[in-house]
Design a protein around this motif. Structure first.
Motif, PDB file in Angstrom:
ATOM      1  N   UNK A  44     -12.508  23.481 -45.264  1.00 40.33           N
ATOM      2  CA  UNK A  44     -13.384  23.702 -46.411  1.00 40.33           C
ATOM      3  C   UNK A  44     -14.602  24.509 -45.997  1.00 40.33           C
ATOM      4  N   UNK A  45     -14.809  25.631 -46.684  1.00 39.39           N
ATOM      5  CA  UNK A  45     -16.011  26.454 -46.453  1.00 39.39           C
ATOM      6  C   UNK A  45     -16.928  26.256 -47.647  1.00 39.39           C
ATOM      7  N   UNK A  46     -18.235  26.225 -47.405  1.00 37.23           N
ATOM      8  CA  UNK A  46     -19.179  25.999 -48.490  1.00 37.23           C
ATOM      9  C   UNK A  46     -19.918  27.273 -48.869  1.00 37.23           C
ATOM     10  N   UNK A  47     -20.195  27.393 -50.154  1.00 32.07           N
ATOM     11  CA  UNK A  47     -20.932  28.551 -50.647  1.00 32.07           C
ATOM     12  C   UNK A  47     -21.872  28.099 -51.756  1.00 32.07           C
ATOM     13  N   UNK A  48     -22.945  28.864 -51.944  1.00 31.50           N
ATOM     14  CA  UNK A  48     -23.864  28.577 -53.046  1.00 31.50           C
ATOM     15  C   UNK A  48     -23.206  29.043 -54.340  1.00 31.50           C
ATOM     16  N   UNK A  49     -23.827  28.681 -55.440  1.00 35.69           N
ATOM     17  CA  UNK A  49     -23.281  29.099 -56.743  1.00 35.69           C
ATOM     18  C   UNK A  49     -23.255  30.611 -56.860  1.00 35.69           C
ATOM     19  N   UNK A  50     -24.225  31.259 -56.160  1.00 32.64           N
ATOM     20  CA  UNK A  50     -24.272  32.718 -56.190  1.00 32.64           C
ATOM     21  C   UNK A  50     -23.191  33.324 -55.302  1.00 32.64           C
ATOM     22  N   UNK A  51     -22.500  32.483 -54.522  1.00 29.52           N
ATOM     23  CA  UNK A  51     -21.405  33.000 -53.703  1.00 29.52           C
ATOM     24  C   UNK A  51     -21.762  33.247 -52.250  1.00 29.52           C
ATOM     25  N   UNK A  52     -22.986  32.884 -51.844  1.00 29.08           N
ATOM     26  CA  UNK A  52     -23.368  33.096 -50.439  1.00 29.08           C
ATOM     27  C   UNK A  52     -22.755  31.986 -49.598  1.00 29.08           C
ATOM     28  N   UNK A  53     -21.999  32.385 -48.545  1.00 28.91           N
ATOM     29  CA  UNK A  53     -21.369  31.402 -47.669  1.00 28.91           C
ATOM     30  C   UNK A  53     -22.442  30.780 -46.779  1.00 28.91           C
ATOM     31  N   UNK A  54     -22.312  29.463 -46.557  1.00 26.52           N
ATOM     32  CA  UNK A  54     -23.275  28.812 -45.661  1.00 26.52           C
ATOM     33  C   UNK A  54     -22.531  28.049 -44.565  1.00 26.52           C
ATOM     34  N   UNK A  55     -23.121  28.044 -43.350  1.00 28.92           N
ATOM     35  CA  UNK A  55     -22.508  27.261 -42.274  1.00 28.92           C
ATOM     36  C   UNK A  55     -22.615  25.762 -42.557  1.00 28.92           C
ATOM     37  N   UNK A  56     -21.717  25.016 -41.960  1.00 34.38           N
ATOM     38  CA  UNK A  56     -21.602  23.584 -42.201  1.00 34.38           C
ATOM     39  C   UNK A  56     -22.897  22.836 -41.886  1.00 34.38           C
ATOM     40  N   UNK A  57     -23.637  23.314 -40.889  1.00 31.13           N
ATOM     41  CA  UNK A  57     -24.863  22.638 -40.477  1.00 31.13           C
ATOM     42  C   UNK A  57     -25.869  22.557 -41.614  1.00 31.13           C
ATOM     43  N   UNK A  58     -25.767  23.489 -42.562  1.00 35.28           N
ATOM     44  CA  UNK A  58     -26.730  23.504 -43.673  1.00 35.28           C
ATOM     45  C   UNK A  58     -26.301  22.590 -44.817  1.00 35.28           C
ATOM     46  N   UNK A  59     -25.061  22.065 -44.723  1.00 34.17           N
ATOM     47  CA  UNK A  59     -24.524  21.296 -45.844  1.00 34.17           C
ATOM     48  C   UNK A  59     -24.841  19.816 -45.658  1.00 34.17           C
TER      49      UNK A  59
END
Length: 934
Positions: A606-621
């Motif tokens: 699972x990869x995470x992204x903001x609603x705007x579509x910017x991908x974020x590393x897991x450490x930020x989640x």
RNA sequence: GCUCGGGUGGCGGAAUUGGCAGACGCGCCGGAUUUAGGUUCCGGUUCCGAAAGGAGUGCAGGUUCGAUUCCUGUCCCGAGCACCA
């Protein structure tokens, strides 16, 4: 095989689909049975039982009657027939409890009315009816047992549960708390499971302490596990429901006005009088759901205006009420020691109460350095005249002695476990064999009236009120009964019972119990019915019970952990009662228990992204994930950014987009984006459910069985893998090619008895040419030892339930067969016999082809191994220098240290590595390795 | 917070009593067969290194001739319990 088919899951589905639960149950059982049979399980279908079958639940009801007619004798620690209690009362051996007597005259058993006797016995029976606050779940329309409520929600469905006083059936499991705890000792269960049961039973050792009340004659009893801290008790707290805190009772001790100098912060809502404060607080706290109470642990409460006297120092301490003290545990009152208890400390801080240290971190060390309070660990008593400088354990014991000597306290053991709430306001369960009489008492149904069948109701749905659906079955409910008195000769327990009046006979009006039993009832004893499923005279023949259970219980019980504090606890309880009554030979039902691990869905990234579509590393989640229904109708993982709190959504990534970087997984496209990698529990909403039917269709039942066992250790949680199934499928195909030949000619050869070999069987058989036969003889020679080793390994692995390694052993053996030019038929037959428990269908088929006989492989004896043939005559022994592998030498099996050392020192590589250094010591482990220390 | 499990390759896992770490399978790489893909077969595959060699079972220590295994501390993951006096 048994179908545990009463209960909420079936009934909820029945309501949803508006189909009678009996119909649903039958359909589901048929489907499950077909599925199980497709997988090829070797269950004994002659022993199939169904908990919803009257022929089965007749005995569930019968066992209920045993519970009803049994009392727990705490003097012997055993359950005994109720008639023995009656005899004790009748002969005066046991006094009639005072509440049945008038102040003037104590009553005798013979003077009591039938109704009075029933009320008296009710307080002793293991099954009793009582009005008490229970877990009511409005959405399910029924009450639930404590064990069925998790975090204030129902285990089935996850609906909110509220506390509500209701008249309900309970089973006195608390009487067996100590037995249930002790019984765990000798069981072969996993430590974690035993721990779960111990936690649930929750024994704690401590003392009762009696606190006098200033200006009153009453005494408040508190339970504490830390009597050694009594000198540090600076206030007292009662549960809001504590009888002493009742304002409405005429004799309330709560004063009309606040005592002088009561700080404002002690007055709840700055109420003008203590009575108002207490009432307001009680109201507020009862409005809070169980869940709120658990989540918001901020301390609240109010002073009651009452003062208690600490019995050890005569100190006057204020009495509060607060919801951090629970009415259901101990005595519903505590002495608060804020210096040595986190919760009391928090409360004291909020209400500005004195905090005193009575435990020091070192002996005589109270003064030497300031400690940070609360100090909850053990230490040495201080500021406590009489026990000063004693270590906590000793201080505890000494203080109890002092309390007992002065008559202000006593040793006490407390349990967390509560009695088992046993009735449900639902249709789909066993009816209680109980008849209520007009005087408010109840009598059990005669055994001859069993089974009491569930009436067919077209409207089986919950009524929307607290009345059970069976209350609608008026013709069934309202009956005329004849009460037959206790008759020691007639019924097993000589207990009074009711039977329906015969036509023309005059009876008295009675009402059947309209609650039903919970889903756990049937599964509490089904293992006993397996032993003797068709017996119509008894739940199980005693001889058969002894034969199968041999006084120790079930040899091996495999089941999921979800039953840790439900089925497994309830069942043990029933079993112990049956044991006490002499109905079964073992004290415990399940001697050895193994929890199989859950099989999770296929691994997901699972990869995470903001609603705007910017991908974020897991450490930020944020690690607290949640889920919601995504736009595509599938469950979507959501979380928020640790930094900004922004909403993040998880996107599943196919494995080919992922690579491993260091300790984490990243996107191949952008290695700064770390992704989550894990497997999830299979669920419809997640869409990761593997249907066995599909696997059977694509790969066959044998592949499914084999893979489930090959995945890893039985107890372990492990993810499903479709490519893994393909792996075992290929293995089965290789077995097929080795033995059947497949597209190639078959290579299995049979000795002709005169030193040659023949290929095939019957008229098609041909002898091998001398050149071929020579190769076959060499092949047979080379495969002999691997074959014996495989038999030993597979047999041993099955015994220790290590099916994964048993299968890998067969794979190795099959790979060895594949390398042979000719396969001796003994090797082929051995492989098939070993494979049969795992992959019965293919093994049976190949066995039939191989032997050209109709005899089932299951009737063929299990192969034996020869220990001699499990080892090679020559070994390639590892040689270490200073514990480091440095070479190998070929030596005969069973060589002694000297021989091996000489061989090693002659070896060129070893010599080179020794580089002329002198050998200080040689360590030789026979046939394992040689270590040279230099 | 408390209790109980567990941490070994890219993945599932093996190592049964302290004695050859990575069996077996998946995946991946190369080769053969095939028009091609798939299938099948053969070989390779812990990491670093061209090799010789070195490192390696969460991390830091300890015991031992020798530690994935035993001991101490610590971190992480999972499960259960949780205002239980």
């Amino acid at each position: 095989m048994g179908w545990d088919a009463f209960g909420l899951p079936a009934e909820q589905y029945a309501i949803k689909t508006d189909t009678h639960p009996g119909v649903i149950t039958r359909k589901n059982i048929d489907r499950f049975r077909a599925q199980l049979q497709a997988i090829g399980f070797s269950y004994d279908w002659d022993r199939e039982v169904n908990t919803t079958d009257p022929l089965y639940y007749r005995w569930t009801q019968w066992i209920f009657l045993q519970l009803y007619n049994t009392w727990f004798d705490s003097a012997t620690g055993r359950g005994r027939p109720i008639r023995e209690l009656v005899a004790e009362f009748a002969t005066g051996l046991r006094p009639i409890p005072v509440e049945f007597s008038t102040p003037e005259k104590s009553i005798a058993w013979t003077d009591m009315t039938a109704s009075q006797r029933r009320k008296l016995l009710s307080g002793y029976r293991l099954a009793y009816e009582v009005e008490a606050p229970v877990n009511w779940c409005p959405a399910l329309g029924t009450v639930l047992a404590n064990e069925e409520v998790i975090d204030g929600k129902s285990e089935v469905g996850g609906f909110p549960v509220e506390r509500r006083p209701m008249r309900q059936w309970m089973l006195r499991i608390t009487a067996y708390a100590q037995r249930l705890l002790d019984g765990l000792e000798n069981l072969e269960w996993s430590e974690s499971l035993k721990q779960m049961q111990r936690n649930w039973i929750g024994r704690s050792d401590g003392a009762l302490v009696y606190f006098g009340l200033a200006g009153h004659s009453q005494v408040v009893t508190v339970f504490t596990t830390r009597p050694d801290t009594l000198f540090g008790a600076t206030y007292m707290v009662l549960a809001p429901e504590h009888p002493l805190a009742s304002v409405t009772s005429g004799r309330t001790l709560i004063p009309e006005d606040w005592p002088a100098e009561t700080p404002d912060c002690w007055k709840y809502n700055t109420a003008k009088t203590p009575r108002q404060a207490v009432q307001a607080y009680q109201q507020w706290t009862s409005s809070r759901s169980e869940r709120q109470r658990q989540e918001e642990t901020d301390k609240t409460g109010t002073f009651t205006g009452i003062f208690a006297i600490n019995p050890v120092n005569g100190r006057k301490i204020p009495v509060f009420i607060s919801d951090y003290v629970l009415m259901g545990y101990g005595s519903g009152a505590i002495m608060a020691v804020p210096g040595h208890d986190r919760r009391d400390f928090d409360f004291a801080c909020k209400f500005d109460l004195p905090i005193e240290q009575v435990v020091a971190q070192s002996p005589r060390g109270a003064a030497d350095k300031p400690v940070e309070l609360p100090l909850e660990q053990d230490g040495w008593a201080t500021n406590s005249p009489g026990i000063n400088d004693l270590p906590t354990a000793e201080a505890r014991a000494k203080m109890i002695d002092l309390l007992e000597a002065r008559g202000v306290g006593q040793r006490q053991v407390n349990f967390k476990i509560r009695d088992w709430l046993f009735s449900r306001q639902r249709y789909w369960g066993e009816p209680f064999p109980i008849v209520h009489l007009t005087d408010g008492t109840h009598v059990p149904l005669a055994e001859s009236e069993l089974p009491l069948e569930l009436p067919q109701l077209t409207d089986f749905k919950p009524t929307g009120t607290m009345d059970p659906p069976l209350s609608k079955a008026l013709a069934w409910r309202d009956i005329s009964v004849v009460i037959e008195p206790a008759d020691p000769a007639g019924s097993p327990h000589g207990a009074e019972h009711a039977r329906v009046a015969r036509p023309g006979e005059t009876g008295i009006p009675g009402r059947r119990e309209v609650n039903t039993m919970p889903q756990w009832a049937g599964s509490c004893w089904y293992y006993l019915r397996y032993l003797d499923p068709h017996n119509v005279r008894r739940f199980c023949d005693p001889e058969l019970e002894k034969f199968w259970m041999h006084g120790r219980g079930i040899d091996l019980y495999i089941g999921g952990v979800e039953h840790a504090v439900l089925h497994l606890l309830y069942s043990r309880f029933w079993h112990k009662v049956l044991f006490d009554l002499g109905q079964v030979s073992s004290d415990e039902p399940f001697h050895r228990l193994v929890n199989q691990g859950l099989i999770l869905g296929e691994a997901e990234y699972t990869a995470f992204a903001t609603e705007a579509g910017r991908m974020v590393p897991l450490a930020e989640v944020d690690t607290n994930w949640d889920s919601r229904l995504g736009p595509d109708g599938k469950t979507q993982i959501i979380s928020k950014s640790r930094q900004t709190g922004e909403l993040l959504t998880g996107r599943p990534c196919p494995p080919e987009e992922i690579e491993k970087r260091g300790d984490s997984f990243v996107l191949k496209a952008d290695s700064t984006i770390t992704v989550d990698a894990r497997s999830f529990k299979m669920s419809k909403s997640r869409g990761n459910v593997v249907n066995p039917d599909d696997v059977i269709r694509d790969y066959g039942a044998d592949s499914l069985r084999l893979f489930e066992m090959f995945m890893g250790p039985l107890e372990q949680v492990k993810p499903w893998s479709t490519t893994g199934v393909e792996g075992v499928y290929r293995f089965l195909q290789r077995v097929w090619r080795n033995i059947n030949g497949g597209d190639e000619p078959c290579r299995v050869v049979i000795p002709d008895g005169v030193g040659g070999w023949q290929l095939g069987r019957g008229p098609m058989a041909r002898p091998l040419t001398p050149a071929e036969a020579a190769v076959a003889t060499a092949d047979a020679e080379s495969i002999l030892r691997p074959m014996h080793r495989t038999i030993r390994k597979v047999t041993g692995d099955i015994e220790r339930l290590a099916f994964n390694t048993a299968i890998s052993g067969m794979m190795e053996f099959n790979n060895a067969l594949a390398k042979l030019t000719w396969i001796p038929d003994i090797a082929a037959r051995t492989l098939l016999r070993l494979l049969e428990p795992f992959a019965p269908h293919i093994a049976e088929e190949l066995h039939e082809q191989l032997t050209a006989s109709a005899q089932s492989i299951m009737t063929v004896a299990w192969p034996q191994w020869d220990e001699e043939l499990c080892t090679d005559s020559e070994l390639d022994l590892p040689v270490q220098i200073n514990g480091k592998l440095s070479g190998r030498v070929k030596v005969a099996n069973g060589s002694d240290a000297e021989t091996v050392a000489i061989a090693a020192l002659r070896d060129e590589i070893i010599q080179q590595k020794l580089a002329g250094r002198a050998i200080k010591k040689k360590v030789y482990i026979k046939d394992r390795m040689l270590n040279l220390v230099v």
